[in-house]
Design an enzyme around this catalytic site. Sequence first.
Site, PDB file in Angstrom:
ATOM      1  N   ALA A  13     -18.612  22.073 -18.896  1.00  0.00           N
ATOM      2  CA  ALA A  13     -19.582  21.050 -18.511  1.00  0.00           C
ATOM      3  C   ALA A  13     -19.166  19.664 -18.959  1.00  0.00           C
ATOM      4  O   ALA A  13     -19.635  18.650 -18.446  1.00  0.00           O
ATOM      5  CB  ALA A  13     -20.953  21.406 -19.099  1.00  0.00           C
ATOM      6  N   GLN A  14     -18.280  19.600 -19.948  1.00  0.00           N
ATOM      7  CA  GLN A  14     -17.838  18.300 -20.459  1.00  0.00           C
ATOM      8  C   GLN A  14     -16.492  18.466 -21.163  1.00  0.00           C
ATOM      9  O   GLN A  14     -15.937  19.567 -21.232  1.00  0.00           O
ATOM     10  CB  GLN A  14     -18.879  17.738 -21.446  1.00  0.00           C
ATOM     11  CG  GLN A  14     -19.152  18.673 -22.617  1.00  0.00           C
ATOM     12  CD  GLN A  14     -20.286  18.190 -23.507  1.00  0.00           C
ATOM     13  OE1 GLN A  14     -20.417  16.996 -23.774  1.00  0.00           O
ATOM     14  NE2 GLN A  14     -21.121  19.126 -23.967  1.00  0.00           N
ATOM     15  N   ASN A  90     -12.207  28.312 -23.003  1.00  0.00           N
ATOM     16  CA  ASN A  90     -12.154  26.973 -23.589  1.00  0.00           C
ATOM     17  C   ASN A  90     -13.381  26.624 -24.437  1.00  0.00           C
ATOM     18  O   ASN A  90     -13.301  25.773 -25.318  1.00  0.00           O
ATOM     19  CB  ASN A  90     -11.983  25.964 -22.438  1.00  0.00           C
ATOM     20  CG  ASN A  90     -12.176  24.540 -22.874  1.00  0.00           C
ATOM     21  OD1 ASN A  90     -11.310  23.966 -23.529  1.00  0.00           O
ATOM     22  ND2 ASN A  90     -13.335  23.955 -22.552  1.00  0.00           N
ATOM     23  N   SER A 137      -5.965  24.998 -30.797  1.00  0.00           N
ATOM     24  CA  SER A 137      -5.985  23.648 -31.365  1.00  0.00           C
ATOM     25  C   SER A 137      -4.731  23.495 -32.216  1.00  0.00           C
ATOM     26  O   SER A 137      -4.116  24.499 -32.629  1.00  0.00           O
ATOM     27  CB  SER A 137      -7.219  23.483 -32.247  1.00  0.00           C
ATOM     28  OG  SER A 137      -7.089  22.353 -33.092  1.00  0.00           O
ATOM     29  N   TYR A 150     -13.373  26.681 -38.679  1.00  0.00           N
ATOM     30  CA  TYR A 150     -12.801  26.250 -37.393  1.00  0.00           C
ATOM     31  C   TYR A 150     -11.303  26.561 -37.386  1.00  0.00           C
ATOM     32  O   TYR A 150     -10.771  27.130 -36.414  1.00  0.00           O
ATOM     33  CB  TYR A 150     -13.047  24.741 -37.213  1.00  0.00           C
ATOM     34  CG  TYR A 150     -12.543  24.194 -35.900  1.00  0.00           C
ATOM     35  CD1 TYR A 150     -13.329  24.233 -34.757  1.00  0.00           C
ATOM     36  CD2 TYR A 150     -11.259  23.643 -35.798  1.00  0.00           C
ATOM     37  CE1 TYR A 150     -12.863  23.738 -33.543  1.00  0.00           C
ATOM     38  CE2 TYR A 150     -10.783  23.144 -34.603  1.00  0.00           C
ATOM     39  CZ  TYR A 150     -11.596  23.190 -33.469  1.00  0.00           C
ATOM     40  OH  TYR A 150     -11.114  22.704 -32.281  1.00  0.00           O
ATOM     41  N   LYS A 154      -9.142  29.150 -34.878  1.00  0.00           N
ATOM     42  CA  LYS A 154      -8.051  28.706 -34.007  1.00  0.00           C
ATOM     43  C   LYS A 154      -6.748  29.428 -34.360  1.00  0.00           C
ATOM     44  O   LYS A 154      -5.947  29.728 -33.473  1.00  0.00           O
ATOM     45  CB  LYS A 154      -7.898  27.178 -34.086  1.00  0.00           C
ATOM     46  CG  LYS A 154      -9.125  26.429 -33.561  1.00  0.00           C
ATOM     47  CD  LYS A 154      -9.459  26.810 -32.122  1.00  0.00           C
ATOM     48  CE  LYS A 154     -10.653  26.072 -31.564  1.00  0.00           C
ATOM     49  NZ  LYS A 154     -10.954  26.435 -30.170  1.00  0.00           N
TER      50      LYS A 154
END
Length: 422
Positions: A13-14, A90, A137, A150, A154
């Site tokens: 969406a973004q 994603n 990432s 996080y 990743k």
Amino acid sequence: MLKGKVAVVSGSAQGLGKAFTHILLENGAQVAMLDVNEEMGQELQVQLNQQYGSDRTQFYKADVSSDQQFTDVFQKILSKFGCIDIFCNNAGIADEKNWEKTVSINLSGVVRGTYLALDHMKKQNGGNGGVIINTASLAGLGPLPSAPIYTATKYGVVGFTRALSVASQALDYGVRINALCPSFVRTALIDSFKQEDKTGQFHSLFSITENMMEKFPFIEAEKVAEAFLLLVKDESVNGVALVVKNEATIIFILVLIIITVLRTRLLYRSRRAVTRTRIIIIIIIIIIIFFILTAGPGLAQDKPGTLICTRALPLGAVTGSRCVLGSARAQQQQKAAGGAAAQREHEHGVRGETHLTDILHAHTGAPGARDTDSVIQHTDGDGTGSRWPSTELEAEVTSAAPCLPNQAPPLLTPPTFTVIGQ
Ligand SMILES: NC(=O)c1ccc[n+]([C@@H]2O[C@H](COP(=O)([O-])OP(=O)(O)OC[C@H]3O[C@@H](n4cnc5c(N)ncnc54)[C@H](O)[C@@H]3O)[C@@H](O)[C@H]2O)c1
Ligand SMILES: CCCCC[C@H](O)CC\C=C/C=C/C=C/[C@@H](O)[C@@H](O)CCCC(=O)O
């Protein structure tokens, strides 16, 4: 062109997912967008319908941390589009306080999506094969201290992708699986991570992240999308963790030049000489800026198992790419290393693969360069030869796990990434 191909992008969406959607549409694919944010997703669909035509995209609301929702939407996408050729996991968040949520979206969500896609795509189930791309990432290859969870997710995505890509190859699924490792991109995710309710006990460490942002200046989402497209299109690439990053070196060089301009008064007595030198330097700066603005992206090898997406500057050295395979000398060393590895292959009965670490070792002489499991592929079509890339600046890279003895990997036949940076 991706005409006739169907892609699914989660978290579209973004931010990065939106940029991936755009580039897929620009290249002719149809895209099923999947996001938990219904309002933004619907809004984007309206825009995309106007821009690309009403039959090219469809938005689906789903939370990738929910098995049920993800599976239901997957079936809906199949009913509408018939098949899926490209699947991008994603969707992601950065929430250290609610760490279980971060794990269940960033890592479990990727596993969930990958297995759904694999089941549909793999040849053994009657699928047509395809490609899965997982957005990891740079923090999947090196730590982000203010975000341990996080970082862990990743690293997990990179590890999962690498292992599964080899499994997929070994089991002849016909599906390529790659990871994308961008550094900082200005998106809502970065903004949200400045807030204490996301960073929790690590809030005071955000200054470290800010320092890292100086080291790795923000990249445009569109640039990451170009690297994403390379992974989609190049059918020989499997098991790669593709790094996309800017480094601050160009700025450093420009600062040096500017300092030189300012100091010319000290170096020259004649006013005319000062003016002439300044004009020359200003022309050089304009040329450099021109190349920075106009050059397309390229790929250079950065370290074992990764490619760095950089700009195709003739002044490649200034891009900050630590390109290890670029020069003619390095290529000769590659060949020498290839010879040594061929000997080892002979001894160990492993064909068609040369350890990239040998090449790095030959080039850098650094023993540390051996501490990796990455390999460089140089198979001939039949898997028997030990062919080095014929073009000077070609490199073939994958980051596979241990070599599979005596197998000619069908998905890993010569890719042709051009190493930019000479
Ligand atoms: N922005 C960066 O600097 C950066 C760098 C490297 C990697 N990444 C990764 O790129 C991916 C996209 O991030 P972004 O920067 O574009 O962030 P973003 O916040 O702009 O976009 C993420 C999208 O994912 C959606 N999403 C979040 N949770 C979801 C869920 N449970 N189910 C479905 N959709 C969900 C959000 O609604 C949002 O639309 C993430 O995996 C992120 O970790 C981002
Ligand atoms: C800040 C919120 C979360 C957003 C994080 C994004 O995924 C962006 C991460 C960007 C950069 C991370 C950098 C980490 C780098 C280092 O630890 C470094 O060692 C990595 C080096 C990897 C390499 O050698 O290429």
